[in-house]
Design an enzyme around this catalytic site. Structure first.
Site: not given
Ligand code: SDX
Length: 427
Positions: A267, A306, A362
């Site tokens: 997050h 996201h 971010d």
């Molecule tokens: C913020 O919710 C909000 O609005 C948050 C925010 C706000 O203003 O409050 O916008 C702020 O938190 C932004 C997000 C910051 N986090 C990151 O940058 C961390 C990296 N991103 C991820 O961990 C991920 O994308 C999330 C946590 C942001 C979202 O995760 P989800 O929606 O649960 O998606 P998921 O984990 O189910 O991923 C879907 C697929 C998966 O692939 P498979 O395993 O199914 O094949 O996408 C992949 C994930 O592995 N994936 C990534 C990835 N993000 C998702 N793979 C590599 N790198 C990534 N960053």
């Protein structure tokens, strides 16, 4: 056609009509679907609330497919270009852009609540010199709740407003003091002649000069970053503020919970994680190897992806532009080339494209913070300061919503059936 869902329970052959309102069916209506009178009735199972609307809200709209973000209907691009953080905070909290006189009195009110009780510093001195800044912010908010016992009267609008102002006003002071504590520098007190962002810079960076003069480009960049981070509808930390606040916990402790959620690297902690990732990659030539590691699920591309945006996060686009303005003053951040090349490669690579992984808020923000001189541990604090306005707007809306009650989800029980206790010498 009626706005209803007709469902047939094939276990009984019975058919049910469920009302559809605002694109949803009420989960509680499913409880009528039973196999017999003993049956509790159906629930919905939605781990991580991927498809659950937990509230009605008029504060922020995100359209993840179109990459749209609006605060009270105003596009984020226009607010970033023409507004200020305190004006946006007013908009989020009270629903409308203030008139000139309303804005002046709001700014004056916030400006005159920036001081924090000296005893709070006794708590600060209890931290190790290298304590993570977010751990300190979480604690400081809890500490503040002990100074304002009347803030527990959360059902009183006047009390809510009083402490909303106090929290928005004191977040920069607490944050700056956390920063000064990290560096072992004396604490700097608010200068009411400066803007919200300018005063924050004063409390962070002032040294021996009699009066701090913020660089106007950095001051404006911080204010725009505050606007961009102010709210984001039902994100993890806003949901934490709502859940804890639904127990009628005071706003300080509700926001301590929200800050704790924001601290997580998935997050608000992602801006810190992005910088660490870029440092670890080290050079453009190392990017292909890193991308391979991501595809093998050994790493995450921090700052990408996201839950809602399946398009470019509009905030990331604005921050990317802002970075160039800041680098004019601070000098270009050497990690920018790695970030730009990483983005270019990822946006062409099917692993990311097929998963709709784009840069989020971010991905670029940390490059600006580092260039201004903040240590990476401080980056999530720079997210928490402005997000306090969004958390407070969500907390206030939850308390004013007659449909809301204390948050208490159900579960699917997967444990043992009843079994008799076994005395220890018989195990
Ligand atoms: C913020 O919710 C909000 O609005 C948050 C925010 C706000 O203003 O409050 O916008 C702020 O938190 C932004 C997000 C910051 N986090 C990151 O940058 C961390 C990296 N991103 C991820 O961990 C991920 O994308 C999330 C946590 C942001 C979202 O995760 P989800 O929606 O649960 O998606 P998921 O984990 O189910 O991923 C879907 C697929 C998966 O692939 P498979 O395993 O199914 O094949 O996408 C992949 C994930 O592995 N994936 C990534 C990835 N993000 C998702 N793979 C590599 N790198 C990534 N960053």
């Amino acid at each position: 056609m009626a706005d209803t869902l007709t469902v047939t329970d094939n276990r009984t052959g019975k058919t049910y009509e469920l009302a559809i309102n605002d694109g949803t069916v009420k989960a509680i209506d499913l409880r009528d679907i039973k196999v017999d009178e003993e049956d509790f009735g159906l629930m919905v199972y939605d781990p991580a609330f991927k498809n659950t609307a937990a509230c009605r809200s008029s504060i922020t709209l995100i359209d993840g497919d179109k990459g749209i973000l609006r605060y009270r209907g105003y596009p984020i691009e226009q607010l970033a270009e023409q507004s200020t953080f305190l004006e946006v905070a007013y908009l989020l909290l009270w629903g409308e852009l203030p008139s000139k006189s309303e804005l002046d009195s709001w700014v004056n009110e916030v400006t005159h609540h920036t001081y924090v009780h000296q005893y709070v510093l006794r708590g600060m001195e209890g931290f190790k010199w290298d304590a993570h800044a977010m751990g300190k912010v979480v604690s400081m908010l809890g500490t503040l709740s002990t100074f304002y016992g009347d803030s527990k009267k959360v059902r009183d609008p006047k009390v809510r407003r009083e402490h909303i102002v106090k929290i928005i006003a004191k977040m920069p002071t607490i944050a700056a003091w956390c920063y000064r504590h990290m560096l072992g520098r004396p604490y700097i007190y608010p200068d009411n002649e400066l803007s919200y962002a300018g005063n924050f810079m004063n409390m962070l960076f002032r040294m021996a000069e009699p009066r701090y003069k913020p660089d106007p480009i950095i001051e404006r960049a911080l204010d725009v970053l505050f606007i961009l981070h102010a709210d984001h509808e039902q994100n993890c930390s806003a949901s934490a503020a709502r859940a804890v606040g639904s127990a009628e916990t005071d706003p300080y402790c509700s926001l301590a919970a929200a800050s704790a959620a924001l601290y997580g690297p998935l997050h608000g902690g992602a801006n810190e994680a992005v910088l660490r990732m870029l440092r670890e990659i080290g050079s453009v030539s190392e990017i292909p190897a890193f991308i391979e590691g991501v595809k093998k699920r050994e790493r995450r591309l921090m700052g990408f992806g996201h839950r809602v945006y399946k398009n470019y996060d509009p905030r990331a686009r604005i921050i990317k532009g802002l970075a160039h303005q800041v680098f004019e003053v601070t000098g270009k951040n050497p990690l920018l080339d790695i970030a730009l090349e990483l983005e270019k490669i990822a946006l062409d690579d099917d692993f990311f494209v097929s998963r709709k992984l784009y840069p989020n808020v971010d991905f670029y923000s940390g490059l600006i913070y580092q260039s201004i001189g903040f240590p990476v541990e401080f980056f999530p604090v720079l997210f928490a300061i402005p997000r306090a306005a969004g958390w407070l707007a969500q907390w206030k809306e939850m308390l004013e919503d007659p449909e809301q009650k204390i948050a208490r989800p159900r579960q699917i029980y997967t444990g043992y059936d009843e079994r008799p206790y076994v005395p220890v010498d018989e195990r």
